[in-house]
Design a protein around this motif. Structure first.
Motif, PDB file in Angstrom:
ATOM      1  N   ILE A  36       0.914  -1.202   0.064  1.00 52.68           N
ATOM      2  CA  ILE A  36       0.060  -0.023   0.111  1.00 52.68           C
ATOM      3  C   ILE A  36       0.976   1.343   0.032  1.00 52.68           C
ATOM      4  O   ILE A  36       0.517   2.296  -0.840  1.00 52.68           O
ATOM      5  N   SER A  37       1.822   1.253   0.829  1.00 51.94           N
ATOM      6  CA  SER A  37       2.786   2.493   0.986  1.00 51.94           C
ATOM      7  C   SER A  37       3.568   2.816  -0.756  1.00 51.94           C
ATOM      8  O   SER A  37       3.672   3.929  -0.899  1.00 51.94           O
ATOM      9  N   SER A  38       3.929   1.661  -1.171  1.00 48.03           N
ATOM     10  CA  SER A  38       4.551   1.895  -2.451  1.00 48.03           C
ATOM     11  C   SER A  38       3.399   2.294  -3.531  1.00 48.03           C
ATOM     12  O   SER A  38       3.725   3.305  -4.487  1.00 48.03           O
ATOM     13  N   ILE A  39       2.350   2.082  -3.355  1.00 44.55           N
ATOM     14  CA  ILE A  39       1.122   2.512  -4.172  1.00 44.55           C
ATOM     15  C   ILE A  39       0.802   4.223  -3.991  1.00 44.55           C
ATOM     16  O   ILE A  39       0.726   4.950  -4.762  1.00 44.55           O
ATOM     17  N   ILE A  40       0.830   4.343  -2.717  1.00 43.39           N
ATOM     18  CA  ILE A  40       0.573   5.973  -2.216  1.00 43.39           C
ATOM     19  C   ILE A  40       1.756   6.854  -2.688  1.00 43.39           C
ATOM     20  O   ILE A  40       1.704   7.818  -3.333  1.00 43.39           O
ATOM     21  N   ILE A  41       2.831   6.236  -2.213  1.00 41.70           N
ATOM     22  CA  ILE A  41       4.105   7.196  -2.603  1.00 41.70           C
ATOM     23  C   ILE A  41       4.419   7.428  -3.895  1.00 41.70           C
ATOM     24  O   ILE A  41       4.425   8.737  -4.287  1.00 41.70           O
ATOM     25  N   VAL A  42       4.178   6.529  -4.704  1.00 42.24           N
ATOM     26  CA  VAL A  42       4.104   6.541  -6.278  1.00 42.24           C
ATOM     27  C   VAL A  42       3.440   7.864  -6.793  1.00 42.24           C
ATOM     28  O   VAL A  42       3.686   8.617  -7.622  1.00 42.24           O
TER      29      VAL A  42
END
Length: 195
Positions: A36-42
Motif C-alpha cells: 500500500i505504501s508503494s502505491i501511495i508514495i508513487v
C-alpha cells in the motif's frame, strides 16, 4: 483415520501456542502495508523522484542482503532460554555491534562509489548519501526481531515488523507531502528508531 485427525488438531494447537498465528498475521500485514505504501508514495511524487528513490533502494538492497554477514540470523542459533544469560547477552551484543559496523562500512563504500562514479541517475546522489545509515539501522531492527524469535516471543517479533511498516506508511505520507521524496528517508529513520 481418527488418530490422524487428532494428531493434526494437536499439531495445529501446538503451532498456535508457539506463536505461528502472530508470525503469519504479522508478516501478512507487513507485506500488505509495504505494498500500500508503494502505491501511495508513487502517486505523491514525480516519476523522476520515485526513480531516484528506487535506484537508491536498489543500491542499498545489496548491503541489506549481506545482513551483517549473517550475524542477526546467528542469534536464532546461539541465543534463547536454553543458554546462559551471559552467553546470550555476549552473542547479542557482538551481533549488534559487528553487524552494524559491517553494514555501515558497506554503506559508506556505496556513498563513496556514487560520489566518484558516473551513475545513471546523478540526481540520486543526495538520497544515497542521506540513506547511509539505513542498512545499519535496518540490521539492528532485524537483529532485535531475531532475538525475539530466539526467545520464542513471536508476538514481539510480529509487532516490530507491523509497527515498522505502519509507521513508515503514515510518516512517509506526511513527510513526502511536506518535503518531497527526501521525506521518505526521514520516515524510514523515524520508524526504525521507534521500533
Amino acid at each position: 483415520m481418527k488418530n490422524r485427525i487428532i494428531a493434526v488438531k494437536n499439531k495445529i494447537a501446538d503451532l498456535i501456542k508457539g506463536g505461528f498465528l502472530y508470525i503469519l498475521v504479522g508478516n501478512t500485514l507487513t507485506k500488505m502495508l509495504t505494498f500500500i505504501s508503494s502505491i501511495i508514495i508513487v502517486r505523491l511524487v514525480s516519476k523522476e523522484e520515485f526513480a531516484y528513490l528506487s535506484y537508491s533502494d536498489n543500491l542499498y538492497l545489496y548491503v541489506i542482503a549481506i545482513s551483517g554477514f549473517g550475524m542477526s540470523s546467528a542469534i536464532l542459533k546461539y541465543c534463547g532460554p536454553q543458554y546462559k544469560k551471559e552467553e546470550d547477552k555476549a552473542y547479542f551484543n557482538f551481533a549488534i555491534k559487528g553487524g552494524f559496523l559491517v553494514e555501515f562500512i558497506l554503506s559508506a563504500l556505496i556513498v563513496l562509489y556514487v560520489r566518484i562514479a558516473n551513475i545513471p541517475f546523478p540526481e540520486a546522489k543526495g538520497l544515497v548519501s542521506m540513506m547511509i545509515l539505513y542498512p545499519a539501522m535496518n540490521y539492528v531492527v532485524a537483529t532485535f526481531q531475531s532475538y525475539a524469535r530466539a526467545w520464542f516471543d513471536n508476538k514481539v517479533y510480529a509487532w516490530i515488523g507491523f509497527l515498522q511498516s505502519a509507521i513508515a506508511l503514515a510518516a512517509g505520507i506526511v513527510f513526502v507531502k511536506c518535503i518531497g521524496i527526501y521525506g521518505m528517508v526521514f520516515a524510514r529513520y523515524i520508524c526504525m528508531c521507534i521500533c
